[in-house]
Design a protein around this motif. Structure first.
Motif, mmCIF file in Angstrom:
data_model
loop_
_atom_site.group_PDB
_atom_site.id
_atom_site.type_symbol
_atom_site.label_atom_id
_atom_site.label_comp_id
_atom_site.label_asym_id
_atom_site.label_seq_id
_atom_site.Cartn_x
_atom_site.Cartn_y
_atom_site.Cartn_z
ATOM 1 N N ALA A 87 83.475 9.015 78.921
ATOM 2 C CA ALA A 87 83.778 7.797 79.649
ATOM 3 C C ALA A 87 83.524 6.650 79.032
ATOM 4 O O ALA A 87 84.063 5.632 79.263
ATOM 5 C CB ALA A 87 83.124 7.611 81.082
ATOM 6 N N GLU A 95 85.784 4.503 76.044
ATOM 7 C CA GLU A 95 86.922 3.940 76.433
ATOM 8 C C GLU A 95 87.303 3.055 75.211
ATOM 9 O O GLU A 95 86.544 2.137 75.293
ATOM 10 C CB GLU A 95 87.013 3.778 77.794
ATOM 11 C CG GLU A 95 87.834 2.666 78.187
ATOM 12 C CD GLU A 95 89.391 3.143 78.377
ATOM 13 O OE1 GLU A 95 90.337 2.705 77.745
ATOM 14 O OE2 GLU A 95 89.537 4.480 79.100
ATOM 15 N N LYS A 96 88.636 3.043 74.755
ATOM 16 C CA LYS A 96 89.057 2.072 73.596
ATOM 17 C C LYS A 96 89.486 0.711 74.358
ATOM 18 O O LYS A 96 89.253 -0.260 73.524
ATOM 19 C CB LYS A 96 90.246 2.655 72.886
ATOM 20 C CG LYS A 96 89.780 3.997 72.038
ATOM 21 C CD LYS A 96 88.701 3.605 71.240
ATOM 22 C CE LYS A 96 88.350 4.936 70.091
ATOM 23 N NZ LYS A 96 87.754 6.245 70.840
ATOM 24 N N ASP A 97 90.010 0.822 75.699
ATOM 25 C CA ASP A 97 90.556 -0.352 75.946
ATOM 26 C C ASP A 97 89.173 -1.218 76.543
ATOM 27 O O ASP A 97 88.717 -0.816 77.558
ATOM 28 C CB ASP A 97 91.492 0.145 77.408
ATOM 29 C CG ASP A 97 91.930 -1.393 77.842
ATOM 30 O OD1 ASP A 97 91.509 -2.607 77.750
ATOM 31 O OD2 ASP A 97 93.068 -1.097 78.842
ATOM 32 N N LYS A 128 88.514 -1.821 80.155
ATOM 33 C CA LYS A 128 88.117 -0.796 81.052
ATOM 34 C C LYS A 128 86.748 -0.194 80.623
ATOM 35 O O LYS A 128 86.365 0.775 81.423
ATOM 36 C CB LYS A 128 89.241 0.254 80.842
ATOM 37 C CG LYS A 128 90.570 0.040 81.640
ATOM 38 C CD LYS A 128 91.660 0.991 81.155
ATOM 39 C CE LYS A 128 92.965 0.814 81.896
ATOM 40 N NZ LYS A 128 93.954 1.908 81.631
ATOM 41 N N HIS A 129 86.101 -0.921 79.734
ATOM 42 C CA HIS A 129 84.958 -0.106 79.205
ATOM 43 C C HIS A 129 83.896 -0.822 80.409
ATOM 44 O O HIS A 129 83.666 -2.080 80.357
ATOM 45 C CB HIS A 129 84.659 -0.604 77.832
ATOM 46 C CG HIS A 129 83.602 0.502 77.088
ATOM 47 N ND1 HIS A 129 82.491 0.378 77.418
ATOM 48 C CD2 HIS A 129 83.540 1.260 76.330
ATOM 49 C CE1 HIS A 129 81.427 1.154 77.035
ATOM 50 N NE2 HIS A 129 82.459 1.812 76.198
#
Length: 598
Positions: free
Chosen positions: A205, A208-210, A213-214
């Motif tokens: 979790a 997360e690359k975005d 959203k991290h």
């Protein structure tokens, strides 16, 4: 002659009295000096402890160390811990009980217990070789802090920069995790596979690359008022670099290792006895968490007895509701009863807990005449960890400016069963953890080091005892909610059986799950998560029932001994004003109070 002799005797007596008076004054002055030195020792112990445990300082609302994260897995850190506990233990020999006040004597006994148990813990290598698991490890705490919704403040530009520095230290620790896991693999210290598979998605979790959203980017999406555009721009840039260049790669590296190398090496056994020195370690864990000298067989039998007792109470509720069938069928009925799953949105579940609070408020002063000033809130558990989390309480700051928070995991609102929510609120919030922890932190009598201590036998014992106060607080009028209280108590009784079963009797994970399914009304998913919790932290689950039974025993003893003089509010004051203490010290205190009250 007789008059002269009498006068001489009077003069002599006055002289002796003056000398005694001087001696008394000298003794009082000496005791005052000892007391001052002793309290300085306690304060130094507390301050040195904060330097070693900066996350604890942050949790207490002390912001001096918000930029620090020591590598707790290093040999240097372990040496510093050992030196810390050893030196303070040795210092206690300089202080005799006769020169200390009653409160100081209690502090001395607690500090002795504290240093002894921590030095004993350091003899084992478990914390070194098991630095992460699915529920208890520091990476999960750091996720909470990263959200900006926990104790790490994000109110000023300096706060934001402090977090970046802390993350740098944390990533050094993260790198050491892999080293220690590899070393543990060589020496047969490995987690069960069933726990490792739960850790993998938690690590994933955080890859997360975005950015939006991290979790670690959340403070950037929630700037407080007053930041200039230039400050916002600079922080966005530095946080983007921190996450993309350091955080994500570190998590990805650890994730890949755990998934590809550590998981295949995971053990198939469930209990801690399977690792080197496992049996001795479990004995230590029992002592650590119950603060008693009880043995695993004694606790296992106590659990069996409590399960039988509570089952008979459950039978009465089943008959009251009119359910036809055996108790096990009734468990399934309660688990699957759609009428007990009335909510479709998480916010409705949170609102229900607040409604429980409002319902009990008018009755609280009948049981408590001292209540905390610290506010509290009910919040949903963060999404990244709620699938593996239990409901929990996070304490407010020492100065009361940050509220205590009752976290509720709600992974799927439409299937959330409310049958035990009243007992859960009493345990986690009021008068459970929130009262006990907040009153301790607000005390003007206790030294600072006692305001942040945690002994699970006392703390969890008080919270479980609080569940039994529901009827006195106007709750449990619904038989399902009363059954929920019995279910919660049964849950803690079952823990005595399955924890000792897993770690001292060779039970498998599946055996423990099956026993729980047969004796309580929790869902299979919930029970599975609980059993895996006990596997990750042996002995912790024993503390609740052991502590609750002791507090009930002491209440009944006081009631019997004092008769009409017994005041439940005063009893609660006596229990709560000590802060967290080993159960033997609590019992000594209550016995002294009973004797004085007579």
């Amino acid at each position: 002659m007789i008059k002269k002799l009498a006068s001489l005797i009077i003069i002599i007596l006055l002289f002796i009295g003056c000398k005694d008076g001087v001696k008394t004054e000298d003794k009082a002055e000496a005791n005052e000096k000892v007391s001052s030195n002793f309290n300085s020792l306690l304060e130094n112990y507390y301050e040195d402890g904060l330097k070693l445990n900066p996350l604890s300082a942050t949790a207490a609302g002390d912001n001096r160390y918000n930029d620090q994260f020591p590598n707790t897995l290093s040999e240097a850190y372990r040496d510093s811990l050992e030196n810390y506990y050893t030196s303070y233990k040795d210092s206690l020999s300089n202080y005799k009980d006769g020169n200390l006040t009653e409160t100081e004597q209690m502090s001395k006994a607690i500090l002795k217990w504290e240093t002894d148990i921590n030095l004993e813990t350091l003899k084992f290598r478990n914390s070194e070789f098991f630095p992460i698991d699915q529920m208890w490890s520091v990476n999960l705490s750091m996720g909470q802090l990263a959200s900006g919704m926990s104790s790490q403040p994000f109110k000023t530009v300096e706060d934001y920069k402090n977090w970046e520095k802390r993350v740098d230290g944390y990533l050094i620790w993260m790198n050491s995790v892999e080293e220690k896991l590899r070393e543990g693999m060589k020496e047969a210290y490995v987690l069960p596979k069933s726990l490792i598979v739960k850790v993998i998605p938690q690590l994933e979790a955080m890859t997360e690359k975005d950015l939006n959203k991290h979790l670690f980017y959340t403070p950037i999406t929630n700037f407080p008022e007053g930041f200039s555009e230039e400050e916002k721009t600079n922080l966005k840039k530095s946080y983007t670099s921190m996450i993309e260049d350091r955080v994500i790669p570190a998590y990805q590296k650890l994730h890949d290792f755990v998934k590809n190398e550590y998981l295949p090496a995971g053990r198939t056994t469930s209990g801690i006895a399977a690792i080197p020195n496992g049996e001795d370690y479990y004995k230590h864990q029992i002592k650590l968490y119950t603060t008693t000298d009880m043995t695993a067989p004694e606790i296992h039998q106590l659990g069996l007895d409590e399960v039988a007792r509570i089952s008979s109470e459950m039978e009465k509720v089943k008959e009251q509701i009119g359910f036809k069938g055996d108790l096990k069928s009734f468990f399934n009925y309660v688990r699957e009863n759609k009428e007990l799953m009335p909510y479709s949105k998480p916010e409705d579940i949170i609102a229900n807990f607040n409604a429980i609070h409002e319902k009990m408020k008018p009755q609280l002063d009948k049981l408590f005449d001292v209540t905390p000033k610290t506010q509290f809130e009910v919040r949903r558990t963060e999404a990244f960890r709620e699938n593996s989390a239990s409901a929990e309480y996070n304490q407010g700051s020492l100065d009361g400016t940050r509220p205590g928070i009752f976290y509720v995991p709600i992974p799927d609102a439409p299937t959330y069963n409310i049958y035990s929510d009243e007992s859960l609120f009493l345990h986690e919030a009021i008068p459970g953890h929130h009262y006990q922890i907040s009153l301790t932190q607000e005390s003007t009598v206790l030294p600072n080091f006692r305001k942040t201590l945690w002994y699970s036998g006392y703390g969890e014992g008080w919270a479980l005892y609080s569940e039994s106060l529901g009827k006195e607080l106007g709750l449990y009028t619904d038989p399902y909610q009363y059954f929920g209280m019995l279910g919660a108590e049964m849950h803690r009784a079952v823990r005595l059986v399955v924890d000792t079963g897993l770690h001292s009797k060779g039970w498998t994970r599946e055996q423990a799950i099956q026993y729980s399914m047969e004796n309580e009304a929790e869902s299979e998913a919930g029970i599975t998560s609980e059993i895996e919790r006990y596997m990750a932290n042996p002995g912790q689950a024993l503390s609740y029932k052991i502590g609750q039974l002791k507090i009930i025993e002491l209440r009944e003893r006081a009631k019997k001994e004092l008769g009409d003089k017994f005041d439940i509010r005063q009893y609660h004051n006596q229990v709560l004003e000590t802060g967290c203490v080993p159960l033997e010290l609590l019992e000594n205190k209550i016995d002294s109070w009973i004797a004085e009250s007579k």
